[in-house]
Structure formats: C-alpha cells, structure tokens
Design an enzyme around this catalytic site. Structure first.
Site, mmCIF file in Angstrom:
data_model
loop_
_atom_site.group_PDB
_atom_site.id
_atom_site.type_symbol
_atom_site.label_atom_id
_atom_site.label_comp_id
_atom_site.label_asym_id
_atom_site.label_seq_id
_atom_site.Cartn_x
_atom_site.Cartn_y
_atom_site.Cartn_z
ATOM 1 N N TYR A 1 -13.687 17.396 0.905
ATOM 2 C CA TYR A 1 -13.819 18.132 -0.354
ATOM 3 C C TYR A 1 -14.200 19.593 -0.134
ATOM 4 C CZ TYR A 1 -13.891 13.690 -2.983
ATOM 5 O OH TYR A 1 -13.586 12.477 -3.540
ATOM 6 N N LYS B 1 -16.861 6.758 10.143
ATOM 7 C CA LYS B 1 -15.634 6.330 10.829
ATOM 8 C C LYS B 1 -15.678 6.974 12.223
ATOM 9 C CE LYS B 1 -11.588 4.335 10.878
ATOM 10 N NZ LYS B 1 -11.414 2.864 10.888
ATOM 11 N N ASP C 1 -14.337 1.021 6.944
ATOM 12 C CA ASP C 1 -13.390 -0.056 6.608
ATOM 13 C C ASP C 1 -14.110 -1.405 6.584
ATOM 14 O OD1 ASP C 1 -13.696 0.290 9.363
ATOM 15 O OD2 ASP C 1 -11.579 -0.023 9.858
ATOM 16 N N ASP D 1 -17.331 8.356 -2.348
ATOM 17 C CA ASP D 1 -16.552 8.285 -3.587
ATOM 18 C C ASP D 1 -15.954 6.885 -3.721
ATOM 19 O OD1 ASP D 1 -15.128 9.181 -5.886
ATOM 20 O OD2 ASP D 1 -13.342 9.479 -4.651
ATOM 21 N N ASP E 1 -17.168 3.330 -6.321
ATOM 22 C CA ASP E 1 -16.343 2.653 -7.340
ATOM 23 C C ASP E 1 -16.252 1.155 -7.040
ATOM 24 O OD1 ASP E 1 -15.777 5.199 -8.490
ATOM 25 O OD2 ASP E 1 -13.717 4.617 -8.948
#
Ligand code: NAD
Ligand code: IPM
Ligand code: MN
Length: 355
Positions: free
Chosen positions: A138, A185, A217, A241, A245
C-alpha cells in the site's frame, strides 16, 4: 469534556451505519460529561463526482483539526477502480496512522452464527489483529506502463516494522495475553524476512510472552481450524486486510467488525472494516454494529474512557439477544432494520448509563 469529531459518512451503506453510530455519541453526551462537536468531512466517490477530488481540502483541514475521525465506507461501483478508495490511503498515510487495530471477537449470542462447528469454536474467539497500516504493497510505489506492465513495490522499513510490532507486543502485555503471533511470508518475501527478524529482536524484551511465526497461507487455515488459540496477531498491511475479513465472517458477518486506524496520541480514524456494500445500500438492512463498535474503540483509544467502551460493548451484546439484522439473523429472534438495530443498542446503552 469537549471533543471535535470529524465525520465521513461516505458512500453506499456508509451513511446508514454512521447515522446509527452517531446516535450512540448523542447518548453519551446526554448521560456523561462529554460534548461532541461533529463536523462533516466528506470523502469518497459521491464527493469525487461533485468536486473531482475524493478528499477535498476542506475535509482534510477539518480532519486534521479534530480529535478523532469517524469514517463510514467509500466506493461506488460506477467509478473506475481506486478513484474513491484512495482517499482512505491518503488519510492513513497523511495522518501516519501506523496501527490498524481490528478486534475479532465472537459475542456469545452469536455463537449460532459462527460458520464453524462447535469443536472449532472451542472456548471462543477473541483475537486482537494488529495490521501495519502505512507501508507494504500500500506504499503507493508503482505504476502502469502503457497498459502492458503494472507493478507495486512491497515496501517494509525498519522503522515501520519496529513501531507496529512494538505496539503489538505492548498491547499483548497490557491485555495479559499469553501468546503473540506474527503472520508473514518470510519463506519467500524479502520484506517479510526483515519483518520476522525485527519481530524476533523485539520479542527478546518480552520473555513472558509465548511468541510464534506463521506463514500467511497456513494462517488462513489455522484461523478456521483453531481460532480459539490466537490472542494478539500482528501482520503486514495486505495480509492484515485479508485475514481480518476472514475473521469477520467467523464472528458472524463482515458487518460486525470494527477498526481503529491509530497513531497513539494523534488524530486517529475509526471505521467498520467493511466497504460500501453496494448490493445492500439504501435498503436499511446493513448491520450497523461494526460502526457502533468503532465508536467503542474511539472511546477506548482516543478518549481514554474504558467505562464508555465497556458500556457500548455490553449494549451490543445485550441487543444481540433480542433482535438481529438480516446478515446475522436467527430463527428465534425478530429481524431488524439498520435503524431498529441501532435503536435497540441505544436503548440498552441508555439504561446502563442511567444507573
Ligand atoms: P463490502 O465490504 O462492501 O461487501 C462485501 C459483502 O459483505 C457484501 O455482500 C456486503 O453486502 C456485505 N456487507 C458489508 N458490510 C455489511 C454490513 N454492514 N452489513 C451487512 N452486510 C455487509 O466489500 P466489496 O463488495 O468488496 O466492496 C464494495 C466497495 O467498498 C468497493 O468499492 C470497495 O473498494 C469498497 N471498500 C471500501 C472500504 C472502506 O471504505 N473502508 C473497505 C472495503 C471495501
Ligand atoms: C479496508 C479496505 C481498504 C484496504 C481499501 C478500501 C483501500 O479494504 O479498510 O480493509 O485495503 O485497506
Ligand atoms: Mn479490507
């Protein structure tokens, strides 16, 4: 105590859920020693259509001169990608709101709405997700070349990692958590390798806390497989992000999740984590609880009132035993509109503050 709160209602369901959150502020004013000077600061798609900018200078000036910002949601389906949404990044980066605090808490009355089997819910879900909020993919470093090449750089700086990871450790400690989990990651991404190194460096000063690293993951499956086992989770911008959710649906609906975009001691922004939900906008059916719990976070983080934060949360939990918006409906309870859900929570709040 007088506080200036800037209000961005935004697009789609944004104004609908913010109107309910504002009712909570009015109740607080009525029963406690707070006066709120509410100042509208339009941003997003509708204001872009009117003015050609998604964050007019007047709104920005209102925001920077306020004590906190309550934000709905932005984004309109008939606009090109990012035209409305980039206003959020201007605010997060412009105010240097490096912490995105996203609690994922399953309230008892909503256990029936958690999509997991009882054995996976276990003792319950109460996770404090802390998402880095100014860097990563971002950081806005990138571009598109002749519609042939597109890139964004994943930028992690030492300072950017250190400050949010330190905040996460301190939060875990103050909440008396036993464990902190870092999600990255690092098996492939260089920025994650720096992140992990810094997590381990800072961790040396917090020896009482169990510390673990999980790849993002695998974390997405652990979040479903053993959500009860996480307390504080700290992660980079994009990973945060996505996992928030996923977490939001575990607690019943995207409409349930709140957030604080925080720079301790500075103007911070509070917003539900969901978007403008064009599929349900204008129908008075959106769940206002994510927005209402964002006021709870504002009381806690910006206005240092744990008492009011508590009473908002209790009012939400009590109201959930009596009625629900359609996204979290139960066969035994009446289905409520956005406004009715807000009114029920206000009623509960009012009776607790009157005592
Ligand atoms: P969304 O969060 O708007 O909606 C996803 C799904 O969740 C939809 O089915 C929607 O109806 C449901 N939902 C969302 N909020 C709800 C609520 N309060 N009550 C009940 N159900 C709710 O995500 P999307 O559809 O991917 O994005 C729509 C627009 O919002 C896009 O323009 C996107 O960029 C934008 N967006 C903005 C923000 C923000 O303003 N902070 C956040 C996410 C997405
Ligand atoms: C969120 C949203 C934003 C993000 C978008 C709209 C820029 O999805 O607040 O979660 O990606 O951070
Ligand atoms: Mn999101």
């Amino acid at each position: 105590m007088k506080k200036i709160i800037s209000i961005t209602k935004g697009d789609g369901v944004g104004p609908e859920v913010i109107d309910e959150a504002l009712k909570i502020l009015h109740i607080i004013e009525k029963y406690r020693d707070f006066t709120f000077d509410l100042q509208e600061a339009p941003a997003g798609g509708a204001v872009w259509k009117e003015t050609g900018t998604n964050l007019p200078e007047k709104s920005w000036n209102t925001i920077i001169n306020s004590d906190a910002l309550l934000f709905g949601a932005i984004g309109l389906p008939d606009l090109p990608q990012g035209i409305a949404e980039s206003a959020i990044l201007k605010i997060r980066q412009g105010l240097d709101l490096y912490v995105n605090l996203r609690p994922i808490k399953l309230y008892d009355p909503l256990r029936d709405r958690c999509p997991l089997k009882e054995e996976y819910i276990g003792k319950g879900i109460d996770i404090t997700i802390i998402r880095e909020n100014t860097e990563g993919l971002y950081a806005n470093i990138g571009g598109i070349l002749k519609d042939e090449v597109a890139m964004n750089s994943m930028v992690y700086t030492r300072n950017g990692c250190e400050r949010v990871i330190r905040y996460a450790f301190e939060t875990a400690k103050s909440r008396k958590h036993k464990k902190i989990t870092s999600v990255d990651k690092a098996n492939i991404l260089k920025p994650s390798q720096l992140w992990r190194k810094i997590f381990e460096e800072i961790g040396k000063k917090f020896t009482d806390l169990e510390q673990e690293n999980i790849y993002v993951d695998a974390f997405c499956q652990w979040l479903i497989r053993a959500p009860y086992s996480y307390e504080t989770v700290v992660t980079g911008n994009l990973f945060g992000d996505i996992i928030s959710d996923e977490g939001a649906f575990l607690i019943g609906s995207l409409g349930m999740a709140s957030s604080g975009n925080i720079h301790p001691g500075k103007v911070s922004m509070y917003e539900p984590i969901h978007g403008s939900a064009p599929d349900i906008a204008g129908k008075n059916v959106a769940n206002p609880i994510g927005a209402i719990l964002s006021v709870k976070l504002m009381m806690e983080e910006s206005f240092k009132s744990p008492e009011l934060a508590h009473s908002i949360e209790n009012a939400v939990e009590d109201a959930l035993k009596e009625g629900r918006t359609v996204d979290i409906k139960s066969n035994e309870l009446p289905v409520l509109s956005t406004k009715e859900m807000g009114d029920l929570i206000c009623k509960k709040m009012q009776s607790s503050l009157k005592k």
